[in-house]
Design an enzyme around this catalytic site. Structure first.
Site, PDB file in Angstrom:
ATOM      1  N   HIS A   1       9.410 -39.713  -1.144  1.00  0.00           N
ATOM      2  CA  HIS A   1       8.438 -40.477  -1.926  1.00  0.00           C
ATOM      3  C   HIS A   1       8.069 -39.706  -3.191  1.00  0.00           C
ATOM      4  CE1 HIS A   1       4.221 -42.143  -2.638  1.00  0.00           C
ATOM      5  NE2 HIS A   1       5.091 -43.023  -3.077  1.00  0.00           N
TER       6      HIS A   1
ATOM      7  N   GLU B   1       7.273 -36.315  -1.434  1.00  0.00           N
ATOM      8  CA  GLU B   1       7.017 -36.230   0.005  1.00  0.00           C
ATOM      9  C   GLU B   1       8.336 -36.509   0.728  1.00  0.00           C
ATOM     10  OE1 GLU B   1       2.904 -38.044   1.096  1.00  0.00           O
ATOM     11  OE2 GLU B   1       3.513 -39.004  -0.769  1.00  0.00           O
TER      12      GLU B   1
ATOM     13  N   SER C   1       7.395 -46.956  -1.318  1.00  0.00           N
ATOM     14  CA  SER C   1       6.004 -46.501  -1.461  1.00  0.00           C
ATOM     15  C   SER C   1       5.266 -46.538  -0.126  1.00  0.00           C
ATOM     16  CB  SER C   1       5.236 -47.402  -2.431  1.00  0.00           C
ATOM     17  OG  SER C   1       5.813 -47.406  -3.695  1.00  0.00           O
TER      18      SER C   1
ATOM     19  N   ASN D   1      -0.585 -41.365  -0.346  1.00  0.00           N
ATOM     20  CA  ASN D   1      -1.238 -42.665  -0.507  1.00  0.00           C
ATOM     21  C   ASN D   1      -2.332 -42.903   0.527  1.00  0.00           C
ATOM     22  OD1 ASN D   1      -0.440 -43.935  -2.872  1.00  0.00           O
ATOM     23  ND2 ASN D   1       1.574 -44.415  -2.016  1.00  0.00           N
TER      24      ASN D   1
HETATM   25  N1  NAD Z   1       6.496 -47.676  -9.555  1.00  0.00           N
HETATM   26  C1  NAD Z   1       5.882 -46.699  -8.872  1.00  0.00           C
HETATM   27  O1  NAD Z   1       4.856 -46.154  -9.293  1.00  0.00           O
HETATM   28  C2  NAD Z   1       6.504 -46.212  -7.585  1.00  0.00           C
HETATM   29  C3  NAD Z   1       6.121 -44.958  -7.088  1.00  0.00           C
HETATM   30  C4  NAD Z   1       6.726 -44.489  -5.909  1.00  0.00           C
HETATM   31  C5  NAD Z   1       7.637 -45.287  -5.242  1.00  0.00           C
HETATM   32  N2  NAD Z   1       7.966 -46.525  -5.740  1.00  0.00           N
HETATM   33  C6  NAD Z   1       8.966 -47.316  -5.013  1.00  0.00           C
HETATM   34  O2  NAD Z   1      10.223 -47.154  -5.645  1.00  0.00           O
HETATM   35  C7  NAD Z   1      11.001 -48.359  -5.472  1.00  0.00           C
HETATM   36  C8  NAD Z   1      11.407 -48.890  -6.829  1.00  0.00           C
HETATM   37  O3  NAD Z   1      10.245 -49.173  -7.573  1.00  0.00           O
HETATM   38  P1  NAD Z   1      10.284 -49.384  -9.157  1.00  0.00           P
HETATM   39  O4  NAD Z   1       8.854 -49.283  -9.618  1.00  0.00           O
HETATM   40  O5  NAD Z   1      11.323 -48.505  -9.762  1.00  0.00           O
HETATM   41  O6  NAD Z   1      10.742 -50.917  -9.228  1.00  0.00           O
HETATM   42  P2  NAD Z   1      11.534 -51.667 -10.399  1.00  0.00           P
HETATM   43  O7  NAD Z   1      11.235 -53.106 -10.222  1.00  0.00           O
HETATM   44  O8  NAD Z   1      11.224 -51.038 -11.737  1.00  0.00           O
HETATM   45  O9  NAD Z   1      13.068 -51.375 -10.081  1.00  0.00           O
HETATM   46  C9  NAD Z   1      13.708 -51.899  -8.951  1.00  0.00           C
HETATM   47  C10 NAD Z   1      15.161 -52.133  -9.299  1.00  0.00           C
HETATM   48  O10 NAD Z   1      15.859 -52.527  -8.124  1.00  0.00           O
HETATM   49  C11 NAD Z   1      16.914 -53.340  -8.566  1.00  0.00           C
HETATM   50  N3  NAD Z   1      17.516 -54.052  -7.437  1.00  0.00           N
HETATM   51  C12 NAD Z   1      17.058 -55.138  -6.779  1.00  0.00           C
HETATM   52  N4  NAD Z   1      17.907 -55.478  -5.786  1.00  0.00           N
HETATM   53  C13 NAD Z   1      18.923 -54.586  -5.821  1.00  0.00           C
HETATM   54  C14 NAD Z   1      20.116 -54.388  -5.066  1.00  0.00           C
HETATM   55  N5  NAD Z   1      20.414 -55.201  -4.044  1.00  0.00           N
HETATM   56  N6  NAD Z   1      20.923 -53.365  -5.383  1.00  0.00           N
HETATM   57  C15 NAD Z   1      20.615 -52.547  -6.418  1.00  0.00           C
HETATM   58  N7  NAD Z   1      19.522 -52.675  -7.164  1.00  0.00           N
HETATM   59  C16 NAD Z   1      18.682 -53.671  -6.873  1.00  0.00           C
HETATM   60  C17 NAD Z   1      16.282 -54.246  -9.606  1.00  0.00           C
HETATM   61  O11 NAD Z   1      17.260 -54.867 -10.446  1.00  0.00           O
HETATM   62  C18 NAD Z   1      15.393 -53.244 -10.347  1.00  0.00           C
HETATM   63  O12 NAD Z   1      16.036 -52.697 -11.485  1.00  0.00           O
HETATM   64  C19 NAD Z   1      10.130 -49.324  -4.671  1.00  0.00           C
HETATM   65  O13 NAD Z   1      10.420 -49.202  -3.309  1.00  0.00           O
HETATM   66  C20 NAD Z   1       8.724 -48.827  -4.968  1.00  0.00           C
HETATM   67  O14 NAD Z   1       7.794 -49.189  -3.986  1.00  0.00           O
HETATM   68  C21 NAD Z   1       7.434 -46.988  -6.909  1.00  0.00           C
END
Ligand code: NAD
Length: 302
Positions: free
Chosen positions: A133, A145, A112, A184
């Protein structure tokens, strides 16, 4: 041309949704997560989303669950990472991905806010690494993005933009790796002024949201600010800026009002109160309203 083979690393909120988008467009998508429990429910979550949206549920058959990272990325043309927002974790993971993946595979991080440059700096081949993104939920919000670093090759950017356009997304090219990318930065410039209006007693939090939703928010999905500036005239925009901009908040960090909310434990819906109070029913109604609106927008476009 054969469809690219996709690997998604992380099967959480974003990862399973990203795999779903590729699978629905006919791409084979391998998915890996270090949590066996999360991985075990990935296909069920994708199936539930597809069913809810009225999409082809058989698309889930193109999603391959992998309990080893190397198994997911070995044959992939494109690897997208969506694990926890932690720089050291992402850096370490891309080291492992580079060891296991093909030398010509393209690598993307869905971070993010972490600079793509910091995540990718230790790779042997940084020309193939970039940011993508997505926005939540990935299967309903169109924008992706595509962020290049100083090392990213134009060919990798071009290929990634075409890939995302092919799966029905709206990819845009962010030419420099700046904090917050484009979306953002814009969103939080607006949020800062929203908080300042409340902090300075101009209006309450509910009024801020009503003003936006009932006025320019109505137009934003079809009229961007710079289109709007051209519509009313750049001369009028200049005159407005001369009067209004000197009064708009320019605090270089988070506003004291926000710091105080967090210190008091008013964390928003998860604690029942943030800028406003939220009963469980009100929270549920808001989530349904947003989801319904995004689904309707997708139907209108189709
Ligand atoms: N949630 C949002 O609205 C959003 C929007 C855009 C970008 N993002 C970004 O996307 C990414 C994921 O966010 P999310 O909301 O899906 O989080 P989430 O917590 O739902 O999922 C993250 C996953 O990563 C896994 N994980 C942790 N360590 C790991 C490893 N070493 N190998 C493989 N998997 C591993 C966890 O088990 C978990 O299932 C982050 O970088 C976040 O900033 C999130």
């Amino acid at each position: 041309m054969a469809k690219a083979r996709i690997a998604v690393v992380g099967a959480g909120l974003m990862g399973h949704g990203i795999a779903q988008v590729f699978a629905l467009s006919g791409y084979e998508a391998a998915i890996y997560d270090s949590s066996a429990a999360t991985l075990a429910t990935a296909k069920d979550r994708i199936t539930a989303n597809l069913r809810d949206l009225g999409d082809d549920v058989s698309a889930v058959e193109r999603v391959r669950i992998c309990s080893e990272l190397a198994d997911a990325v070995r044959d992939a043309d494109y690897v997208v990472e969506a694990v926890l927002e932690d720089l050291a974790l992402k850096q370490q993971l891309f080291q492992e991905i580079e060891t296991a993946a093909r030398p010509d595979a393209i690598f993307a991080s869905n971070t993010s806010v972490i600079p793509i440059t910091a995540i990718m700096r230790d790779l042997r081949n940084r020309a193939r690494a970039l940011g993508t993104h997505w926005w939540n939920p990935p299967y309903l919000v169109p924008l992706v993005e595509v962020i290049g670093t100083e090392w990213t090759s134009p060919a990798a950017i071009d290929w990634t933009i075409k890939l995302h356009a092919d799966v029905g997304k709206t990819p845009v090219h962010v030419k420099r790796d700046v904090p917050g990318f484009v979306g953002n930065r814009l969103q939080h410039a607006l949020w800062r002024e929203c908080i300042a209006l409340v902090q300075n007693g101009i209006c309450d939090a509910e009024t801020v949201d009503t003003v936006i939703k009932a006025s320019f928010g109505r137009r934003l999905a079809v009229l961007g600010p710079l289109e709007n500036a051209d519509l009313v005239g750049t001369d009028l925009t200049l005159a407005i800026h001369r009067t209004v901009l000197p009064d708009i908040d320019r605090t270089p960090g988070p506003l004291p009002y926000l710091e105080q909310l967090v210190q008091q434990g008013n964390l928003g819906m998860k604690s029942g109160e943030g800028f406003r109070k939220w009963s469980p029913d009100q929270q549920q109604a808001l989530r349904q309203r947003v989801l319904g609106h995004l689904k309707q927008a997708r139907t209108n476009k189709a």
